[in-house]
Design an enzyme around this catalytic site. Sequence first.
Site, PDB file in Angstrom:
ATOM      1  N   LYS A 195       0.184  -1.174  -2.391  1.00  0.00           N
ATOM      2  CA  LYS A 195      -1.158  -0.981  -3.216  1.00  0.00           C
ATOM      3  C   LYS A 195      -1.974  -2.359  -3.102  1.00  0.00           C
ATOM      4  O   LYS A 195      -3.259  -2.440  -3.296  1.00  0.00           O
ATOM      5  CB  LYS A 195      -0.696  -0.830  -4.869  1.00  0.00           C
ATOM      6  N   ASP A 205      -4.413   6.775  -4.034  1.00  0.00           N
ATOM      7  CA  ASP A 205      -3.483   7.387  -4.476  1.00  0.00           C
ATOM      8  C   ASP A 205      -2.620   6.031  -5.403  1.00  0.00           C
ATOM      9  O   ASP A 205      -3.024   5.050  -5.357  1.00  0.00           O
ATOM     10  CB  ASP A 205      -2.118   7.596  -3.804  1.00  0.00           C
ATOM     11  N   ASN A 206      -2.290   6.614  -6.680  1.00  0.00           N
ATOM     12  CA  ASN A 206      -1.217   5.659  -7.420  1.00  0.00           C
ATOM     13  C   ASN A 206      -2.208   4.508  -8.314  1.00  0.00           C
ATOM     14  O   ASN A 206      -1.431   3.161  -8.403  1.00  0.00           O
ATOM     15  CB  ASN A 206      -0.345   4.896  -6.687  1.00  0.00           C
ATOM     16  N   ASP A 227      -2.676   5.173   0.544  1.00  0.00           N
ATOM     17  CA  ASP A 227      -1.510   5.263   0.059  1.00  0.00           C
ATOM     18  C   ASP A 227      -0.231   4.257   0.703  1.00  0.00           C
ATOM     19  O   ASP A 227       0.733   4.747   0.397  1.00  0.00           O
ATOM     20  CB  ASP A 227      -1.064   6.813   0.310  1.00  0.00           C
ATOM     21  N   GLU A 230       4.270  11.747  -8.736  1.00  0.00           N
ATOM     22  CA  GLU A 230       4.925  12.942  -8.118  1.00  0.00           C
ATOM     23  C   GLU A 230       6.199  13.011  -8.598  1.00  0.00           C
ATOM     24  O   GLU A 230       7.067  11.962  -9.006  1.00  0.00           O
ATOM     25  CB  GLU A 230       5.127  12.541  -6.530  1.00  0.00           C
TER      26      GLU A 230
HETATM   27  C1  LIG Z   1       0.297  -2.649   5.842  1.00  0.00           C
HETATM   28  N1  LIG Z   1       0.501  -1.286   6.161  1.00  0.00           N
HETATM   29  N2  LIG Z   1       0.013  -0.501   7.103  1.00  0.00           N
HETATM   30  C2  LIG Z   1       0.620   0.506   7.216  1.00  0.00           C
HETATM   31  C3  LIG Z   1       1.550   0.880   6.075  1.00  0.00           C
HETATM   32  C4  LIG Z   1       2.520   1.828   5.676  1.00  0.00           C
HETATM   33  C5  LIG Z   1       3.578   1.547   4.753  1.00  0.00           C
HETATM   34  C6  LIG Z   1       4.574   2.461   4.122  1.00  0.00           C
HETATM   35  O1  LIG Z   1       4.081   3.583   4.441  1.00  0.00           O
HETATM   36  C7  LIG Z   1       4.762   2.054   2.995  1.00  0.00           C
HETATM   37  C8  LIG Z   1       6.391   1.635   2.634  1.00  0.00           C
HETATM   38  C9  LIG Z   1       6.673   1.320   1.355  1.00  0.00           C
HETATM   39  C10 LIG Z   1       5.680   1.593   0.336  1.00  0.00           C
HETATM   40  C11 LIG Z   1       4.489   2.063   0.309  1.00  0.00           C
HETATM   41  C12 LIG Z   1       3.339   2.303  -0.418  1.00  0.00           C
HETATM   42  N3  LIG Z   1       3.738   3.346  -1.605  1.00  0.00           N
HETATM   43  C13 LIG Z   1       4.232   2.880  -2.698  1.00  0.00           C
HETATM   44  O2  LIG Z   1       4.746   1.848  -3.041  1.00  0.00           O
HETATM   45  C14 LIG Z   1       4.395   4.129  -3.642  1.00  0.00           C
HETATM   46  C15 LIG Z   1       5.450   3.830  -4.711  1.00  0.00           C
HETATM   47  C16 LIG Z   1       5.678   4.832  -5.621  1.00  0.00           C
HETATM   48  C17 LIG Z   1       6.598   4.473  -6.895  1.00  0.00           C
HETATM   49  C18 LIG Z   1       6.281   5.145  -7.991  1.00  0.00           C
HETATM   50  C19 LIG Z   1       7.377   4.988  -8.997  1.00  0.00           C
HETATM   51  C20 LIG Z   1       8.472   4.166  -8.836  1.00  0.00           C
HETATM   52  F1  LIG Z   1       9.451   3.963  -9.554  1.00  0.00           F
HETATM   53  C21 LIG Z   1       8.664   3.611  -7.550  1.00  0.00           C
HETATM   54  C22 LIG Z   1       7.696   3.746  -6.583  1.00  0.00           C
HETATM   55  C23 LIG Z   1       4.498   5.882  -5.518  1.00  0.00           C
HETATM   56  C24 LIG Z   1       3.764   6.151  -4.882  1.00  0.00           C
HETATM   57  O3  LIG Z   1       3.222   7.377  -4.492  1.00  0.00           O
HETATM   58  C25 LIG Z   1       3.758   5.279  -3.793  1.00  0.00           C
HETATM   59  O4  LIG Z   1       2.832   5.359  -2.736  1.00  0.00           O
HETATM   60  C26 LIG Z   1       4.107   2.397   1.834  1.00  0.00           C
HETATM   61  C27 LIG Z   1       3.366   0.233   4.022  1.00  0.00           C
HETATM   62  C28 LIG Z   1       2.396  -0.755   4.343  1.00  0.00           C
HETATM   63  C29 LIG Z   1       1.509  -0.502   5.475  1.00  0.00           C
HETATM   64 MG   LIG Z   2       1.454   7.075  -3.281  1.00  0.00          MG
END
Ligand SMILES: Cn1ncc2cc([C@H](O)c3cccc(CNC(=O)c4cc(-c5ccc(F)cc5)cc(O)c4O)c3)ccc21
Ligand SMILES: [Mg+2]
Length: 216
Positions: free
Chosen positions: A144, A169-170, A141, A199
């Site tokens: 992506k 997810d997603n 998650d 969600e």
């Molecule tokens: C490399 N690495 N290693 C650890 C690690 C941890 C992170 C952060 O936890 C992190 C930060 C920002 C974004 C995310 C990904 N999640 C999403 O981008 C997402 C978007 C939406 C959505 C849906 C509709 C919209 F209009 C906008 C956003 C709905 C969803 O369920 C999501 O999961 C995860 C990142 C890279 C990492």
């Molecule tokens: Mg997600």
Amino acid sequence: MDQSKEQRILNTVSYNAIKGNPESVLDCIDKYCSKSEWAMNVGDEKGLILDKIVEETNPSVVLELGTYCGYSAIRIARLLKPKARLLTIEFNPEFASIAKEIIEIAGVNDKVTILEGHSEDIIPQLKKKYEVEKLDFVFLDHWKERYAPDTILLEECGLLRKGSVLLADNIIYPGAPEFIKYIRNNKHFECTTFLSHLEYMKVEDAMEKAVYLGPE
Ligand SMILES: Cn1ncc2cc([C@H](O)c3cccc(CNC(=O)c4cc(-c5ccc(F)cc5)cc(O)c4O)c3)ccc21
Ligand SMILES: [Mg+2]
């Protein structure tokens, strides 16, 4: 400086949830994020699909990529058997610190370890530094575009066994096209798509379950 959305989520959990009660923490976050501020937790609808797959798998060792505020870590950890454990990787220090507090309020901190850093740096350390042999369940998650490369990295690091379950997810919104292309035409994985909604929204989304069949 005014607070972040994630800090406001922690405030509402700290004020309204019943300490030591993971369900009340999940309900509190879902209420807040559906009524006040949308946030990217897996949420209650996709959460029920996640619950079912975790219960069917009954994993001993779980890896989560992308902790955010800890919602899915709590969702998974509350279903784990006594000795089972969940490792969750988060690179954003603010998210990691907020997740740590919310996970403690939920009372599942004895099962959950937050590993601070990027997945591509931490996955190669799991065997030696974190004493992981094999992963029974992986919840993807995070970013992506990292789903596919990190799945390949998990295989390369020998962390998957016959029957390891990946759940992503997603895969519709925001989407993970490279991952879908990689995993669905891959004879080492048996895939199933679980249609749902983004969600707290009426927008279509889905989760992809991929069972690892082994290296042969
Ligand atoms: C490399 N690495 N290693 C650890 C690690 C941890 C992170 C952060 O936890 C992190 C930060 C920002 C974004 C995310 C990904 N999640 C999403 O981008 C997402 C978007 C939406 C959505 C849906 C509709 C919209 F209009 C906008 C956003 C709905 C969803 O369920 C999501 O999961 C995860 C990142 C890279 C990492
Ligand atoms: Mg997600």
